[in-house]
Design an enzyme around this catalytic site. Sequence first.
Site, PDB file in Angstrom:
ATOM      1  N   ASP A  96     -10.377   1.372   1.464  1.00  0.00           N
ATOM      2  CA  ASP A  96     -10.279   2.775   1.833  1.00  0.00           C
ATOM      3  C   ASP A  96     -11.626   3.440   1.553  1.00  0.00           C
ATOM      4  OD1 ASP A  96      -7.720   3.146   2.870  1.00  0.00           O
ATOM      5  OD2 ASP A  96      -6.821   3.122   0.880  1.00  0.00           O
ATOM      6  N   ARG A  98      -8.068  -7.145  13.615  1.00  0.00           N
ATOM      7  CA  ARG A  98      -7.300  -6.395  14.610  1.00  0.00           C
ATOM      8  C   ARG A  98      -8.173  -5.246  15.078  1.00  0.00           C
ATOM      9  NH1 ARG A  98      -3.622  -7.733  17.800  1.00  0.00           N
ATOM     10  NH2 ARG A  98      -2.194  -5.973  17.626  1.00  0.00           N
ATOM     11  N   TYR A 104      -9.879  -4.634   3.176  1.00  0.00           N
ATOM     12  CA  TYR A 104      -9.227  -3.422   3.627  1.00  0.00           C
ATOM     13  C   TYR A 104      -9.622  -2.269   2.682  1.00  0.00           C
ATOM     14  CZ  TYR A 104      -4.830  -1.643   5.826  1.00  0.00           C
ATOM     15  OH  TYR A 104      -3.878  -0.980   6.568  1.00  0.00           O
ATOM     16  N   ARG A 114       9.435   5.962  -3.548  1.00  0.00           N
ATOM     17  CA  ARG A 114       9.743   6.886  -4.638  1.00  0.00           C
ATOM     18  C   ARG A 114      11.176   7.362  -4.558  1.00  0.00           C
ATOM     19  NH1 ARG A 114       5.500  10.335  -2.330  1.00  0.00           N
ATOM     20  NH2 ARG A 114       3.571   9.524  -3.222  1.00  0.00           N
ATOM     21  N   GLU A 122      -2.811   5.916  19.298  1.00  0.00           N
ATOM     22  CA  GLU A 122      -3.517   4.760  18.734  1.00  0.00           C
ATOM     23  C   GLU A 122      -2.789   3.477  19.138  1.00  0.00           C
ATOM     24  OE1 GLU A 122      -4.821   5.581  14.656  1.00  0.00           O
ATOM     25  OE2 GLU A 122      -4.325   3.509  14.172  1.00  0.00           O
ATOM     26  N   ARG A 156       0.782   5.275  16.515  1.00  0.00           N
ATOM     27  CA  ARG A 156       0.882   6.659  16.046  1.00  0.00           C
ATOM     28  C   ARG A 156       0.213   7.630  17.010  1.00  0.00           C
ATOM     29  NH1 ARG A 156      -2.160   5.208  10.258  1.00  0.00           N
ATOM     30  NH2 ARG A 156      -3.870   4.113  11.223  1.00  0.00           N
ATOM     31  N   ARG A 191       0.829  -1.214   0.000  1.00  0.00           N
ATOM     32  CA  ARG A 191       0.000   0.000   0.000  1.00  0.00           C
ATOM     33  C   ARG A 191       0.862   1.263   0.000  1.00  0.00           C
ATOM     34  NH1 ARG A 191      -5.132   0.258   2.287  1.00  0.00           N
ATOM     35  NH2 ARG A 191      -4.605   1.993   3.662  1.00  0.00           N
TER      36      ARG A 191
HETATM   37  P1  FAD Z   1     -17.989   1.127   8.871  1.00  0.00           P
HETATM   38  O1  FAD Z   1     -17.563   2.538   8.984  1.00  0.00           O
HETATM   39  O2  FAD Z   1     -17.294   0.115   9.716  1.00  0.00           O
HETATM   40  O3  FAD Z   1     -19.562   1.081   9.158  1.00  0.00           O
HETATM   41  C1  FAD Z   1     -20.261  -0.091   9.516  1.00  0.00           C
HETATM   42  C2  FAD Z   1     -21.277   0.284  10.568  1.00  0.00           C
HETATM   43  O4  FAD Z   1     -22.088  -0.868  10.859  1.00  0.00           O
HETATM   44  C3  FAD Z   1     -20.651   0.714  11.898  1.00  0.00           C
HETATM   45  O5  FAD Z   1     -21.162   1.963  12.278  1.00  0.00           O
HETATM   46  C4  FAD Z   1     -21.080  -0.393  12.863  1.00  0.00           C
HETATM   47  O6  FAD Z   1     -21.272   0.073  14.186  1.00  0.00           O
HETATM   48  C5  FAD Z   1     -22.379  -0.857  12.229  1.00  0.00           C
HETATM   49  N1  FAD Z   1     -22.789  -2.207  12.607  1.00  0.00           N
HETATM   50  C6  FAD Z   1     -22.039  -3.337  12.582  1.00  0.00           C
HETATM   51  N2  FAD Z   1     -22.760  -4.393  12.997  1.00  0.00           N
HETATM   52  C7  FAD Z   1     -24.014  -3.925  13.286  1.00  0.00           C
HETATM   53  C8  FAD Z   1     -25.199  -4.530  13.783  1.00  0.00           C
HETATM   54  N3  FAD Z   1     -25.246  -5.824  14.072  1.00  0.00           N
HETATM   55  N4  FAD Z   1     -26.299  -3.758  13.978  1.00  0.00           N
HETATM   56  C9  FAD Z   1     -26.263  -2.427  13.698  1.00  0.00           C
HETATM   57  N5  FAD Z   1     -25.144  -1.797  13.237  1.00  0.00           N
HETATM   58  C10 FAD Z   1     -24.045  -2.544  13.029  1.00  0.00           C
HETATM   59  N6  FAD Z   1      -9.794   5.106   4.589  1.00  0.00           N
HETATM   60  C11 FAD Z   1      -9.248   6.083   3.849  1.00  0.00           C
HETATM   61  O7  FAD Z   1      -9.618   6.253   2.685  1.00  0.00           O
HETATM   62  N7  FAD Z   1      -8.287   6.929   4.365  1.00  0.00           N
HETATM   63  C12 FAD Z   1      -7.842   6.811   5.643  1.00  0.00           C
HETATM   64  O8  FAD Z   1      -6.981   7.584   6.073  1.00  0.00           O
HETATM   65  C13 FAD Z   1      -8.389   5.760   6.449  1.00  0.00           C
HETATM   66  N8  FAD Z   1      -7.961   5.587   7.705  1.00  0.00           N
HETATM   67  C14 FAD Z   1      -8.493   4.573   8.453  1.00  0.00           C
HETATM   68  C15 FAD Z   1      -8.029   4.436   9.767  1.00  0.00           C
HETATM   69  C16 FAD Z   1      -8.564   3.428  10.562  1.00  0.00           C
HETATM   70  C17 FAD Z   1      -8.069   3.277  11.976  1.00  0.00           C
HETATM   71  C18 FAD Z   1      -9.558   2.541  10.041  1.00  0.00           C
HETATM   72  C19 FAD Z   1     -10.106   1.429  10.889  1.00  0.00           C
HETATM   73  C20 FAD Z   1     -10.013   2.683   8.741  1.00  0.00           C
HETATM   74  C21 FAD Z   1      -9.495   3.707   7.933  1.00  0.00           C
HETATM   75  N9  FAD Z   1      -9.963   3.917   6.639  1.00  0.00           N
HETATM   76  C22 FAD Z   1      -9.404   4.905   5.876  1.00  0.00           C
HETATM   77  C23 FAD Z   1     -11.043   3.081   6.053  1.00  0.00           C
HETATM   78  C24 FAD Z   1     -12.446   3.692   6.251  1.00  0.00           C
HETATM   79  O9  FAD Z   1     -12.716   3.794   7.632  1.00  0.00           O
HETATM   80  C25 FAD Z   1     -13.477   2.768   5.560  1.00  0.00           C
HETATM   81  O10 FAD Z   1     -13.239   2.719   4.180  1.00  0.00           O
HETATM   82  C26 FAD Z   1     -14.934   3.197   5.767  1.00  0.00           C
HETATM   83  O11 FAD Z   1     -15.207   3.692   7.025  1.00  0.00           O
HETATM   84  C27 FAD Z   1     -15.806   2.000   5.480  1.00  0.00           C
HETATM   85  O12 FAD Z   1     -17.169   2.301   5.651  1.00  0.00           O
HETATM   86  P2  FAD Z   1     -18.208   1.141   5.919  1.00  0.00           P
HETATM   87  O13 FAD Z   1     -19.553   1.761   5.875  1.00  0.00           O
HETATM   88  O14 FAD Z   1     -17.917   0.005   5.022  1.00  0.00           O
HETATM   89  O15 FAD Z   1     -17.853   0.566   7.384  1.00  0.00           O
HETATM   90  N1  UDP Z   2       3.723   0.613   7.909  1.00  0.00           N
HETATM   91  C1  UDP Z   2       4.968   0.540   8.500  1.00  0.00           C
HETATM   92  N2  UDP Z   2       5.539   1.669   9.006  1.00  0.00           N
HETATM   93  C2  UDP Z   2       4.924   2.873   8.942  1.00  0.00           C
HETATM   94  C3  UDP Z   2       3.661   2.945   8.338  1.00  0.00           C
HETATM   95  C4  UDP Z   2       3.075   1.799   7.842  1.00  0.00           C
HETATM   96  O1  UDP Z   2       5.555  -0.534   8.576  1.00  0.00           O
HETATM   97  O2  UDP Z   2       5.497   3.870   9.432  1.00  0.00           O
HETATM   98  C5  UDP Z   2       3.113  -0.640   7.383  1.00  0.00           C
HETATM   99  C6  UDP Z   2       2.212  -1.335   8.412  1.00  0.00           C
HETATM  100  O3  UDP Z   2       2.342  -2.727   8.232  1.00  0.00           O
HETATM  101  C7  UDP Z   2       0.835  -0.890   8.005  1.00  0.00           C
HETATM  102  C8  UDP Z   2       0.971  -0.847   6.486  1.00  0.00           C
HETATM  103  O4  UDP Z   2       2.297  -0.376   6.265  1.00  0.00           O
HETATM  104  O5  UDP Z   2      -0.168  -1.803   8.435  1.00  0.00           O
HETATM  105  C9  UDP Z   2      -0.030   0.042   5.789  1.00  0.00           C
HETATM  106  O6  UDP Z   2       0.125   1.355   6.298  1.00  0.00           O
HETATM  107  P1  UDP Z   2      -1.048   2.424   6.237  1.00  0.00           P
HETATM  108  O7  UDP Z   2      -0.515   3.714   6.718  1.00  0.00           O
HETATM  109  O8  UDP Z   2      -1.653   2.376   4.882  1.00  0.00           O
HETATM  110  O9  UDP Z   2      -2.061   1.815   7.298  1.00  0.00           O
HETATM  111  P2  UDP Z   2      -3.487   2.321   7.807  1.00  0.00           P
HETATM  112  O10 UDP Z   2      -3.492   3.818   7.740  1.00  0.00           O
HETATM  113  O11 UDP Z   2      -4.492   1.678   6.915  1.00  0.00           O
HETATM  114  O12 UDP Z   2      -3.533   1.807   9.195  1.00  0.00           O
END
Ligand code: FAD
Ligand code: UDP
Length: 364
Positions: A348, A248, A346, A175, A299, A279, A171
């Site tokens: 985004d 996780r 996974y 560069r 986090e 982080r 991911r």
């Molecule tokens: P979710 O947001 O998980 O929504 C699902 C919903 O269903 C939740 O509100 C949950 O409570 C609800 N639910 C589950 N089971 C039930 C049930 N039985 N009854 C009622 N409700 C229920 N993407 C990016 O593009 N850029 C980023 O920088 C980025 N950072 C991230 C950082 C983290 C820590 C995480 C975890 C994800 C990140 N993502 C990022 C991904 C992004 O969060 C997801 O792409 C997006 O939120 C997915 O939306 P969703 O609707 O599929 O899921």
């Molecule tokens: N990663 C790493 N070092 C860093 C940042 C990321 O080794 O400083 C690795 C780590 O395994 C992570 C993966 O690269 O799970 C993807 O990173 P990203 O920042 O895309 O993770 P996210 O924001 O989805 O948690």
Amino acid sequence: MKKYDFLIVGSGLFGGVFAYMAKKAGKSCLVIEKRSHIGGNIYTEKREGIDVHKYGAHIFHTSNKKVWDFVNEITPFNNFINSPVANYKGEIYNLPFNMNTFSRMFGISTPEEAAEIIEKQRTEIKGDPKNLEEQAISLVGRDIYTKLIKGYTEKQWGRDCKNLPAFIIKRLPVRFTYDNNYFNDRYQGIPEKGYTHLIEKLYSGADIMVNTDFLFDKEKYLKLAENCLYTGPIDAFFDYKYGKLEYRSLRFENEVLDRQNYQGVAVMNFTEREIPYTRIIEHKHFANAKSEKTIITKEYPATLAEGKEPYYPVNDERNNEIYKKYEREAAGCDVMFGGRLANYKYFDMDDTVEAALELCDRIF
Ligand code: FAD
Ligand code: UDP
């Protein structure tokens, strides 16, 4: 006649795009959400004049113009560019892996010098990389792997890098230019009014029940609408009949600090194994918020214990095999499945919006 055209289980981004398009098509929706608020993981909360990303840093990035235009039509995005830094025992490195990183790590200044060092280090990997460790070394060499990848990744995933799939590390861009933009995508930003504003607009017009777990009374809720879109975990929908899918989880620790600027950057990664969090996010830097205070979040990676949220699917072979069984079962079911949890991928945010728009194109 049932009261609603659609029941949407889960009020995240996937369900939101669906609700918005359903409304446009003149359809009614009931949304059931088990948390106390809508938005899923992109939810933000205003504190001290700062939008706090409640479930980890969320930066929208995409190369898909249709997706970018769609979200910007709902709410304007700013021009934030994610340029996180890695902190390894107090040494600061730019991310993603680029000439700034190589220069600091190897004491060199040209792309040729950097490429030569990495080329030499990667010769220890013979053939195709078989796991994350081999993939990382073959991309950036052992020095960067040791200081910037190994510790972070093993904390994040709770496993040795030799037991993790290679795709996770692919991911990150590598560069040979002095460019600290974490993403390669054409478009990038943060909603100027926060993600919660985006979410509220997406769900406007839908009836919403929060603090309600669909799985507590599936049959009752299914009777309320003609059709159902389920965006929760797929294994839970089928009562874990083929086994539990592994995730996780994370724990977030927030602090309000009486100072204007804590770390000078939105995201700082702590890449050594000994520091338990991965982080620190300083939220005000995402949108240049003006406040006398600052809010930071540490986090901490965590195992998925009872009552915790599933955040990252562990897409190794074993879990992917289990998922395929659920996927086959879902295909023969008259409920629609969508989003990160139902697809066990996974995704985004841009992948999520794209997949939701595709589904809507098919049914509206
Ligand atoms: P979710 O947001 O998980 O929504 C699902 C919903 O269903 C939740 O509100 C949950 O409570 C609800 N639910 C589950 N089971 C039930 C049930 N039985 N009854 C009622 N409700 C229920 N993407 C990016 O593009 N850029 C980023 O920088 C980025 N950072 C991230 C950082 C983290 C820590 C995480 C975890 C994800 C990140 N993502 C990022 C991904 C992004 O969060 C997801 O792409 C997006 O939120 C997915 O939306 P969703 O609707 O599929 O899921
Ligand atoms: N990663 C790493 N070092 C860093 C940042 C990321 O080794 O400083 C690795 C780590 O395994 C992570 C993966 O690269 O799970 C993807 O990173 P990203 O920042 O895309 O993770 P996210 O924001 O989805 O948690």
